[in-house]
Design an enzyme around this catalytic site. Structure first.
Site, PDB file in Angstrom:
ATOM      1  N   CYS A  85       0.817  -1.212   0.000  1.00 45.24           N
ATOM      2  CA  CYS A  85       0.000   0.000   0.000  1.00 45.24           C
ATOM      3  C   CYS A  85       0.851   1.263   0.000  1.00 45.24           C
ATOM      4  O   CYS A  85       0.315   2.368  -0.051  1.00 45.24           O
ATOM      5  CB  CYS A  85      -0.951   0.012   1.194  1.00 45.24           C
ATOM      6  SG  CYS A  85      -2.130  -1.348   1.174  1.00 45.24           S
ATOM      7  N   CYS A 208     -13.265   1.069   8.951  1.00 42.79           N
ATOM      8  CA  CYS A 208     -12.453   0.586   7.826  1.00 42.79           C
ATOM      9  C   CYS A 208     -12.358   1.663   6.745  1.00 42.79           C
ATOM     10  O   CYS A 208     -13.310   2.401   6.499  1.00 42.79           O
ATOM     11  CB  CYS A 208     -13.096  -0.655   7.217  1.00 42.79           C
ATOM     12  SG  CYS A 208     -13.456  -1.945   8.421  1.00 42.79           S
ATOM     13  N   LYS A 334      -9.814   6.585   5.548  1.00 48.67           N
ATOM     14  CA  LYS A 334     -11.174   6.346   6.042  1.00 48.67           C
ATOM     15  C   LYS A 334     -12.208   7.010   5.159  1.00 48.67           C
ATOM     16  O   LYS A 334     -13.163   6.393   4.712  1.00 48.67           O
ATOM     17  CB  LYS A 334     -11.243   6.829   7.491  1.00 48.67           C
ATOM     18  CG  LYS A 334     -12.575   7.082   8.109  1.00 48.67           C
ATOM     19  CD  LYS A 334     -13.328   5.806   8.409  1.00 48.67           C
ATOM     20  CE  LYS A 334     -14.003   5.261   7.192  1.00 48.67           C
ATOM     21  NZ  LYS A 334     -15.339   4.867   7.257  1.00 48.67           N
ATOM     22  N   HIS A 338      -9.264   4.615  -0.450  1.00 50.01           N
ATOM     23  CA  HIS A 338      -7.928   4.009  -0.526  1.00 50.01           C
ATOM     24  C   HIS A 338      -7.708   3.272  -1.848  1.00 50.01           C
ATOM     25  O   HIS A 338      -7.743   2.043  -1.890  1.00 50.01           O
ATOM     26  CB  HIS A 338      -7.743   3.064   0.662  1.00 50.01           C
ATOM     27  CG  HIS A 338      -6.370   2.475   0.793  1.00 50.01           C
ATOM     28  ND1 HIS A 338      -5.236   3.047   0.258  1.00 50.01           N
ATOM     29  CD2 HIS A 338      -5.948   1.342   1.422  1.00 50.01           C
ATOM     30  CE1 HIS A 338      -4.185   2.289   0.547  1.00 50.01           C
ATOM     31  NE2 HIS A 338      -4.595   1.253   1.237  1.00 50.01           N
TER      32      HIS A 338
END
Lengths: 398, 138
Positions: A85, A208, A334, A338
């Site tokens: 990531c 998440c 959040k 992402h």
């Protein structure tokens, strides 16, 4: 042997970020074109003025051709990099070193991820471990392991910790609601977060990160050339990177309340930049809040909070948009979403806006000369098996 | 029609065949180093402490304590998608090594860090069994 850093040798002179969305009507090519056009427009140059390109993506493409084809680049060096990531940040790191070395004058770092309409929710899993057990843990479950361990170590009631984590998510939603590029642009209160559908351990769906498509790009040049392109460059004060050995998963001494890779990466970054008191010298931080317990632990690993006190600092609003040290003023993973390979560059984009006073008025932080630095912390992997990137940025050289 | 893909089965190789045979017989096999005495898990063909290749099998006694845990409510991968919610956990074996496993026969609210656990086995297929844990004396 040492990490010397390239303090004030390289500047970012243009940046762009696409909206992070479920872009059902756009492919990776569209997102790469949008981000790269935005970055060259921001810099006031033509595509052909760029000497070299680094593309960060976790799984949207294999080589430099993923970028050179949509941009119709010919005769240019284009490299795809991957580091979980942190792939977007890795692209910036390579581009910065390339111009610092003198090999090129102008380089682009760009990151992209197309995670929707691939047939999966999110990215396909990395290779499945061969012991018949590990895949029982989803990404959310792996990071949720932090919460009981933290509560037990510091004597925090687990119900209280649940509220702390919800306050982190609510803060990031508050910030994202002020960000037109963010995936989720609504404030969400703590009660709603606490009563949301459970995902893993004490984490619910609001704990998440959003799953989104997107791209972001930066143009870097040597610092002495920066004012040829812009009146307000953003100087790179530090770039650090640490890949852990992956031993935490099987090491009985690993306690799940800290990420050692980040502690090491932060020490290197602070040494490069000359930061001795991050809590009082950093103006803002963009950190890797993939799940709420991650942001909690990062506040301690980055030295913003004393060990065992991040949760009280969260409760006191230290990291809120109007707090002492705003964290994720753009909404973070959040709320911004992402798109894996783009996220690291997105974090730099918020520093690019905020430190130069160009963020939208309703989320612009107060710039204080005693806090001259912005910080990016971008991780990949899981507790016990992690890579970490950090940068420190500032608008004044020297 | 081919069986649906599933993500809970190991590839049993020559090096791990005895380990998985142990599982079928109700034994969790650790490895002990003949040179430095260190115990390790997961089993490797060499000692991760001193790199000696003089390693031999030693069954775990089956006692462990709970280090941390997460109840998995969402997992899209089969067959876990049909098993949710389940409790994934990190446990410390009495012998020292740490392992990832599942906790069974325990309500989520009764999970407590440090609680004593005992090992039991779950038959996944004719060839594969895995070690899981439940509260000691349950």
């Amino acid at each position: 042997m040492a990490s010397h850093g390239i303090k004030d040798k390289v500047a970012i002179v243009g940046m762009a970020c696409t909206p992070f969305r479920e872009h059902w009507d756009k492919g990776a090519d569209d997102l790469l074109i949008e981000a790269s056009q935005g970055a060259i427009t921001s810099t006031g140059i033509a595509l052909d003025d760029i000497d070299a390109f680094w593309l960060g993506t976790a799984q949207t493409g294999m080589s430099g051709i993923t970028l050179s084809a949509p941009l119709k680049l010919t005769g240019k060096p284009v490299t795809r990099v991957e580091n979980y990531c942190a792939s977007g940040s890795e692209a910036l790191r390579q581009a910065a070193y390339a111009v610092a070395s003198g090999a090129y004058d102008v380089a682009m770092a760009i990151g992209v991820e197309k995670v929707k309409d691939s047939g999966y929710q999110g990215l396909n899993a990395f290779p499945i471990p061969n012991d018949g057990t590990n895949r029982t843990l989803t990404a959310a479950a792996m990071f949720s392991l932090v919460a009981p361990a933290y509560a037990n170590k510091y004597g925090v009631d687990e119900d209280e910790l649940k509220l702390v984590l919800a306050r982190i998510a609510s803060k990031n939603h508050f910030n994202g609601a002020r960000n037109p590029l963010a995936q989720f642009r609504k404030e969400v209160d703590v009660d709603t977060i606490c009563s949301a559908m459970p995902v893993a351990g004490r984490l619910g769906v609001f704990d998440c990160a959003g799953v989104a498509d997107g791209a972001a790009a930066a143009i870097v040049v040597r610092a002495e050339d920066a004012h040829r392109y812009t009146d307000s460059p953003l100087y790179i004060k530090a770039l650090s990177f640490v890949a852990g050995s992956g031993s935490g998963l099987i090491d009985p001494d690993y306690d799940y309340t800290t990420f050692p890779e980040i502690v090491q990466c932060a020490a290197d970054a602070y040494a490069q930049a000359g930061v001795s008191d991050p809590r009082h010298q950093i103006a803002m931080a963009e950190v890797h809040d993939c799940f709420t317990p991650t942001e909690l632990v990062l506040m301690e690993d980055l030295g913003f909070s004393e060990r065992g006190h991040a949760w009280t600092d969260v409760n006191a609003g230290v990291f809120a948009l109007d707090g002492e040290l705003p964290v994720n003023p753009d909404g973070g993973l959040k709320s911004f979403g992402h798109p894996v390979g783009a996220s690291g560059l997105r974090m730099h984009y918020e520093n690019w806006l905020q430190l130069r006073g160009k963020a939208p008025e309703d989320r612009q932080i107060v710039l204080d000369p005693t806090r001259p630095y912005g910080l990016v912390q971008n991780l990949g992997g899981y507790p016990g098996e992690m890579v970490c990137f950090m940068s420190i940025l500032g608008t004044e050289p020297g | 029609m081919a069986d649906a893909p599933r993500f809970d089965l190991p590839t049993i190789e020559a090096e791990s065949a005895e380990f998985w045979a142990g599982m079928r017989e109700g034994k969790l096999l650790l490895r002990r180093c003949g040179d430095c005495g260190a115990l390790h898990y997961y089993p490797r063909p060499f000692c991760p402490e001193c790199w000696s290749e003089d390693v031999s099998w030693q069954p775990a006694c089956g006692k462990a304590t709970l280090y941390t845990h997460s109840t998995v409510f969402v997992n899209d991968l089969p067959p876990f998608n049909e098993q949710v919610p389940y409790v994934a956990a990190v446990v410390d074996l009495e012998e020292g090594p740490r392992m990832m496993t599942q906790i069974i026969d325990c309500a989520v609210e009764d999970l407590e860090i440090g609680m004593p656990l005992e090992m039991t086995f779950r038959e996944v297929t004719d060839e594969v069994s895995i070690a899981v844990f439940r509260p000691a004396g349950a």
